[in-house]
Design a protein around this motif. Sequence first.
Motif, PDB file in Angstrom:
ATOM      1  N   GLY A 131      13.496  -6.250  -4.719  1.00 33.66           N
ATOM      2  CA  GLY A 131      12.157  -6.309  -4.159  1.00 33.66           C
ATOM      3  C   GLY A 131      11.222  -6.796  -5.248  1.00 33.66           C
ATOM      4  O   GLY A 131      11.642  -7.559  -6.105  1.00 33.66           O
ATOM      5  N   PRO A 132       9.948  -6.353  -5.276  1.00 31.57           N
ATOM      6  CA  PRO A 132       9.422  -5.270  -4.449  1.00 31.57           C
ATOM      7  C   PRO A 132       9.157  -5.649  -2.995  1.00 31.57           C
ATOM      8  O   PRO A 132       8.847  -4.796  -2.181  1.00 31.57           O
ATOM      9  N   VAL A 133       9.286  -6.958  -2.670  1.00 31.63           N
ATOM     10  CA  VAL A 133       9.007  -7.386  -1.298  1.00 31.63           C
ATOM     11  C   VAL A 133      10.281  -7.331  -0.466  1.00 31.63           C
ATOM     12  O   VAL A 133      11.325  -7.853  -0.870  1.00 31.63           O
ATOM     13  N   PHE A 134      10.186  -6.683   0.685  1.00 32.87           N
ATOM     14  CA  PHE A 134      11.306  -6.559   1.618  1.00 32.87           C
ATOM     15  C   PHE A 134      10.828  -6.902   3.030  1.00 32.87           C
ATOM     16  O   PHE A 134       9.633  -6.808   3.325  1.00 32.87           O
ATOM     17  N   THR A 189      15.755   2.863  -6.544  1.00 27.58           N
ATOM     18  CA  THR A 189      16.474   2.436  -5.348  1.00 27.58           C
ATOM     19  C   THR A 189      15.854   3.026  -4.082  1.00 27.58           C
ATOM     20  O   THR A 189      15.320   4.139  -4.091  1.00 27.58           O
ATOM     21  N   VAL A 190      15.942   2.262  -3.004  1.00 23.73           N
ATOM     22  CA  VAL A 190      15.495   2.707  -1.693  1.00 23.73           C
ATOM     23  C   VAL A 190      16.591   2.386  -0.679  1.00 23.73           C
ATOM     24  O   VAL A 190      17.375   1.454  -0.869  1.00 23.73           O
ATOM     25  N   GLY A 250       0.828  -1.195   0.000  1.00 26.50           N
ATOM     26  CA  GLY A 250       0.000   0.000   0.000  1.00 26.50           C
ATOM     27  C   GLY A 250       0.864   1.247   0.000  1.00 26.50           C
ATOM     28  O   GLY A 250       2.083   1.178  -0.203  1.00 26.50           O
ATOM     29  N   PRO A 251       0.273   2.407   0.270  1.00 28.59           N
ATOM     30  CA  PRO A 251       1.029   3.657   0.296  1.00 28.59           C
ATOM     31  C   PRO A 251       2.109   3.636   1.380  1.00 28.59           C
ATOM     32  O   PRO A 251       2.002   2.911   2.377  1.00 28.59           O
ATOM     33  N   HIS A 252       3.127   4.457   1.175  1.00 31.39           N
ATOM     34  CA  HIS A 252       4.268   4.497   2.096  1.00 31.39           C
ATOM     35  C   HIS A 252       3.855   4.724   3.550  1.00 31.39           C
ATOM     36  O   HIS A 252       4.337   4.003   4.438  1.00 31.39           O
ATOM     37  N   PRO A 253       2.992   5.702   3.856  1.00 32.60           N
ATOM     38  CA  PRO A 253       2.616   5.899   5.267  1.00 32.60           C
ATOM     39  C   PRO A 253       1.955   4.666   5.873  1.00 32.60           C
ATOM     40  O   PRO A 253       2.158   4.365   7.055  1.00 32.60           O
ATOM     41  N   MET A 254       1.158   3.961   5.082  1.00 35.38           N
ATOM     42  CA  MET A 254       0.527   2.749   5.585  1.00 35.38           C
ATOM     43  C   MET A 254       1.574   1.694   5.914  1.00 35.38           C
ATOM     44  O   MET A 254       1.523   1.052   6.971  1.00 35.38           O
ATOM     45  N   SER A 286       5.516  -4.946   0.418  1.00 35.92           N
ATOM     46  CA  SER A 286       5.785  -4.740  -1.003  1.00 35.92           C
ATOM     47  C   SER A 286       5.732  -3.248  -1.284  1.00 35.92           C
ATOM     48  O   SER A 286       4.718  -2.594  -1.029  1.00 35.92           O
ATOM     49  N   LEU A 287       6.838  -2.710  -1.796  1.00 35.01           N
ATOM     50  CA  LEU A 287       6.956  -1.268  -2.008  1.00 35.01           C
ATOM     51  C   LEU A 287       6.414  -0.855  -3.367  1.00 35.01           C
ATOM     52  O   LEU A 287       6.529  -1.593  -4.351  1.00 35.01           O
ATOM     53  N   GLU A 288       5.840   0.333  -3.416  1.00 35.40           N
ATOM     54  CA  GLU A 288       5.358   0.922  -4.660  1.00 35.40           C
ATOM     55  C   GLU A 288       6.300   2.061  -5.023  1.00 35.40           C
ATOM     56  O   GLU A 288       6.415   3.036  -4.280  1.00 35.40           O
TER      57      GLU A 288
END
Length: 295
Positions: A283-286, A265-266, A227-231, A249-251
């Motif tokens: 990722g997208p899963v971390f 990159t993150v 979901g969104p970063h804050p979530m 999972s990052l968007e």
Amino acid sequence: MNDTARSQRGTLFVEEAEILSHQGFEGGQFMLRLLAPKCAAHARPGSFAHIRVDPQRPLRRPLSIMRADAQAGWVEFLYKVVGEGTRLLARRQPGEQLNILGPIGRPFEPHRERPRALLLGGGVGMPPMICLAEMLKADAHWQPLALLASEVPFPFRHRPSQILVPGLPDGVIASMPLLEDWGVPCRLASQRELPGVYQGYITELARDWLAALSTEHRRQVEIFACGPHPMLEAVAALAREYDLPAQVSLEEFMACGVGGCAGCTVAVETPAGPAMRRVCVDGPVFDAREVFPAA
């Protein structure tokens, strides 16, 4: 090339995929089903596809895989129009062809010692949770609970659940029919006031459920979220609060989608110290602790 990227060699395909169906919903949301047999045969929960939305638009758009049928050869996506690329994609019609690259990325990896899988999906982060729920329902070992949230109308007509979920507030009974039909308990959350839907954040609803579990049952929980970063940041904090493992999972915006441009990159925290990781192939899963370490 690192081990993660190397492990994906031989499972990444380019296909000319036929649009089988393309349905619009309120809030600029669309459900897209493509005939892409190679992608469908290798899709995993959390993986995504990079889609050329228009012949005149060279840059692709990454879309998380919501469902895949290896036998029938189709993959399905839920997306929301947020820019010119997805606006062009929304115009495409059944029978047309889309060039698709996928499946890409590191998927979710549930651990059997924690069979109580808590799936949290927010907005267009719902698709990976639906994909994961479909995989888990095939094995009676797993006991998933899916909590889905949206701040626009849900892209389905929710209905009262017939599956009891102890620990959730009275009156929170709205569910996604697809998950309900699979026998996967599901509840919905939104800031909007909707019948049977929890009014508040999805992590607050998840906390209610976790707090009601016995210590023994809580030790069997693993959290999965998109979901969104804050979530996701709130999910990581919730996992720390209850000392639970969590995969997120990052968007992120992407250019190449295969790790070559390093545009997605993150920063992550590793045992060796801070590092940069590419969302598309690392990722997208971390692990939530890597991308949202404790302050």
